[in-house]
Design a protein around this motif. Structure first.
Motif, PDB file in Angstrom:
ATOM      1  N   ASP A 247       0.788  -1.278   0.103  1.00 39.75           N
ATOM      2  CA  ASP A 247      -0.061  -0.016   0.072  1.00 39.75           C
ATOM      3  C   ASP A 247       1.028   1.302  -0.037  1.00 39.75           C
ATOM      4  O   ASP A 247       2.148   1.144   0.495  1.00 39.75           O
ATOM      5  CB  ASP A 247      -1.030   0.101   1.074  1.00 39.75           C
ATOM      6  N   TYR A 248       0.050   2.303  -0.332  1.00 38.03           N
ATOM      7  CA  TYR A 248       0.854   3.535  -0.217  1.00 38.03           C
ATOM      8  C   TYR A 248       1.493   3.994   0.893  1.00 38.03           C
ATOM      9  O   TYR A 248       2.938   4.325   0.994  1.00 38.03           O
ATOM     10  CB  TYR A 248       0.167   4.632  -0.941  1.00 38.03           C
ATOM     11  N   GLY A 249       0.703   3.943   1.748  1.00 43.33           N
ATOM     12  CA  GLY A 249       1.566   4.293   3.237  1.00 43.33           C
ATOM     13  C   GLY A 249       2.507   3.414   3.818  1.00 43.33           C
ATOM     14  O   GLY A 249       3.548   3.745   4.383  1.00 43.33           O
ATOM     15  N   GLU A 250       2.020   2.024   3.363  1.00 43.73           N
ATOM     16  CA  GLU A 250       3.481   1.324   3.860  1.00 43.73           C
ATOM     17  C   GLU A 250       4.631   1.359   3.094  1.00 43.73           C
ATOM     18  O   GLU A 250       5.698   1.404   3.828  1.00 43.73           O
ATOM     19  CB  GLU A 250       2.934  -0.256   3.575  1.00 43.73           C
ATOM     20  N   LYS A 251       4.565   1.812   1.874  1.00 45.12           N
ATOM     21  CA  LYS A 251       5.594   1.869   0.913  1.00 45.12           C
ATOM     22  C   LYS A 251       6.480   2.981   1.446  1.00 45.12           C
ATOM     23  O   LYS A 251       7.633   2.923   1.598  1.00 45.12           O
ATOM     24  CB  LYS A 251       5.203   1.998  -0.354  1.00 45.12           C
ATOM     25  N   LYS A 252       5.648   4.069   1.715  1.00 45.02           N
ATOM     26  CA  LYS A 252       6.615   5.382   2.225  1.00 45.02           C
ATOM     27  C   LYS A 252       7.167   5.072   3.449  1.00 45.02           C
ATOM     28  O   LYS A 252       8.289   5.715   3.731  1.00 45.02           O
ATOM     29  CB  LYS A 252       5.629   6.575   2.564  1.00 45.02           C
ATOM     30  N   LEU A 253       6.502   4.517   4.497  1.00 46.96           N
ATOM     31  CA  LEU A 253       7.207   4.285   5.613  1.00 46.96           C
ATOM     32  C   LEU A 253       8.334   3.256   5.805  1.00 46.96           C
ATOM     33  O   LEU A 253       9.426   3.567   6.118  1.00 46.96           O
ATOM     34  CB  LEU A 253       6.064   3.379   6.630  1.00 46.96           C
ATOM     35  N   TYR A 254       8.384   2.451   4.811  1.00 47.35           N
ATOM     36  CA  TYR A 254       9.365   1.352   4.487  1.00 47.35           C
ATOM     37  C   TYR A 254      10.640   2.161   3.784  1.00 47.35           C
ATOM     38  O   TYR A 254      11.870   1.536   4.065  1.00 47.35           O
ATOM     39  CB  TYR A 254       8.949   0.036   4.048  1.00 47.35           C
ATOM     40  N   GLU A 255      10.207   2.776   3.012  1.00 47.35           N
ATOM     41  CA  GLU A 255      11.287   3.572   2.147  1.00 47.35           C
ATOM     42  C   GLU A 255      12.241   4.345   2.859  1.00 47.35           C
ATOM     43  O   GLU A 255      13.424   4.479   2.955  1.00 47.35           O
ATOM     44  CB  GLU A 255      10.781   4.497   1.188  1.00 47.35           C
ATOM     45  N   LYS A 256      11.708   5.033   3.973  1.00 48.69           N
ATOM     46  CA  LYS A 256      12.374   6.078   4.835  1.00 48.69           C
ATOM     47  C   LYS A 256      13.378   5.237   5.761  1.00 48.69           C
ATOM     48  O   LYS A 256      14.550   5.344   6.051  1.00 48.69           O
ATOM     49  CB  LYS A 256      11.465   6.756   6.008  1.00 48.69           C
TER      50      LYS A 256
END
Length: 499
Positions: free
Chosen positions: A407-416
């Motif tokens: 999901d978009y939120g999961e992806k942003k969190l894990y990218e950081k």
């Protein structure tokens, strides 16, 4: 002092093959005033080594004697003085005997009887000899004890055994080329040209007395003591005190301003009681020596935790079991070839079925040409659905949708979090490389670490580079998951285990 010791070591190594550790220990015992036990069969150059070590002392005196159960004190400490007896005094003529020498070799040391033992213990420990009414100062630097066997269970002999701080199990020469040098060269003609002055030896002891011990060395020694006690290996307080003194002398002779971690390697020759303990203790010490510096363990665990979290987000339970028909046929054929009396379909199905999307995807990525059946019905194993067909079947039959991306939120969190781990990896990579270069330089300039120990220490340390490589590969997989819109566009190795 350092250059002098290096020259002596070079000379001795030329003539005494496969004896580098014993040469190091003998020289260090000489400098620190400790004693050396050489345990092994006759004919392994124990006497010759001790004699030649004595020759390195300017004006050094050497005493050698083979002890038996019937040896008398006169044979070791000198005959009774007849003139003294005429005056009703008990005194020995000690010149040329143990109380007047710098280095002694006592063969079959544990054959010493009680009439010799008490005086011997006092000489070894206090460097004093009671010659009648007079207490003599003994100029002894080191006693080399040689024996074919360990002492029997006897309190007096155990006390004598404890006095020998350095212990070496000496064997015959192993390599043919070294044996040739021994039997075809006249090593008895060897006379060391580099000498040590008595004043220099006393000066290095004085210089080392207050040398500070690095905190990490203190931690290692306390940890070793604790682990040895847990293994029922008990080291006396006196030995620990003498061990630290030896480390100080070794560091001072090396020109160091403190006792550093690498010097701890020497403890492998001072801690064992039985020869079978040697390798275990050596491995324990090398592990502790190498364990300092950059710790990649925490970074590796953090990366694995992130990888597991990402795959956990993608993991779904399949609404029905999926079985690989290709693997089923291959196993059935192998079982038939092996002449199994009966092939059990249930066994094959159990080992080749998948209940989660990640297990299924992992198998598909490894074997993209395999076909599958859906459901517990064994007849389904005859079907030949490809991966896409199975996905479509599950969607139509169970309204099941594969989660193929984050999901978009999961992806942003894990990218950081991923970016933070990559920065840490770059930092760790530079640190490990810098530490390895520094370690190589430290080992090269340390005159007491043998070539074999140096190689093994570097080999153990380079395992950190293996960790760095594994961490980089895990991060590469994570980056692929974050960048690709579909999970099965990437190459996974053990997705199921990671999740």
């Amino acid at each position: 002092m350092k250059n002098t010791i290096l020259d002596i070591k070079q000379e001795f190594s030329t003539y005494f093959k496969e004896r580098d550790a014993e040469i190091n220990g003998s020289l260090l015992a000489l400098l620190s005033g400790e004693h050396v036990l050489l345990l092994g069969p006759p004919g392994t150059a124990k006497t010759l080594l001790a004699n030649k070590i004595c020759e390195t002392i300017v004006g050094g005196n050497f005493f050698h004697y083979l002890l038996t159960r019937f040896s008398t004190p006169e044979e070791v400490f000198g005959p009774l003085s007849l003139k003294a007896l005429e005056r009703d005094e008990f005194s020995r003529n000690v010149d040329g005997y143990l109380p007047t020498v710098h280095i002694a070799l006592l063969d079959e040391i544990f054959k010493a009887n009680s009439s010799i033992l008490n005086s011997l213990l006092t000489i070894l420990n206090e460097r004093k000899y009671h010659n009648g009414k007079v207490v003599l100062d003994v100029p002894l630097f080191s006693v080399f004890g040689a024996s074919n066997e360990l002492p029997e269970e006897d309190e007096s002999l155990e006390a004598l055994y404890d006095r020998f701080l350095f212990r070496y199990s000496v064997d015959y020469i192993q390599h043919d080329e070294n044996l040739e040098d021994l039997i075809f060269e006249n090593t008895e003609d060897f006379s060391p040209s580099t000498k040590l002055a008595v004043g220099d030896i006393k000066e290095i002891r004085k210089k080392s007395r207050h040398l500070p011990v690095d905190p990490e060395v203190r931690t290692i020694i306390k940890g070793l003591r604790r682990e040895l006690k847990n293994s029922n290996i008990f080291i006396s307080d006196r030995r620990w005190k003498n061990i630290v003194n030896v480390l100080r002398v070794a560091s001072a002779a090396n020109g160091h301003q403190s006792v550093s971690r690498m010097t701890v390697v020497l403890l492998q020759h001072m801690l064992w009681d039985l020869p079978e303990q040697k390798e275990t203790i050596r491995k324990l010490i090398l592990d502790k020596v190498v364990s300092g510096g950059t710790d990649t363990g925490k970074l590796k665990q953090d990366v694995l935790d992130l990888k597991s979290a990402i795959y956990g987000c993608l993991k779904q339970e399949l609404p029905d079991l999926v079985s690989c028909t290709k693997c089923y046929e291959e196993e059935k054929k192998a079982a038939s070839t092996a002449r199994h009396s009966r092939f059990t379909g249930m066994k094959s199905q159990k080992s080749l079925t998948f209940s989660s999307t990640l297990d299924f995807l992992n198998h598909y990525l490894e074997f993209p040409n395999h076909t599958y059946g859906v459901g517990l019905d064994y007849n389904n194993l005859n079907s030949s659905l490809n991966f896409d067909s199975v996905v479509e079947l599950l969607r139509r039959k169970y309204a099941f949708e594969f989660k193929l991306s984050l999901d978009y939120g999961e992806k942003k969190l894990y990218e950081k979090e991923y970016e933070n781990l990559e920065e840490r990896l770059d930092y760790f990579r530079r640190q490990v490389q810098a530490e390895e270069r520094a370690l190589e330089e430290t080992l090269e300039e340390n005159i007491w670490v043998s070539a074999q120990d140096s190689r093994e220490i570097l080999m153990k340390y380079r395992s950190k580079n293996t960790d760095i490589y594994e961490i980089a590969n895990h991060l590469k997989e994570i980056r692929a998951v974050l960048e690709k819109p579909k999970v099965f566009d990437i190459e996974l190795e053990t997705v199921g285990e990671a999740a």
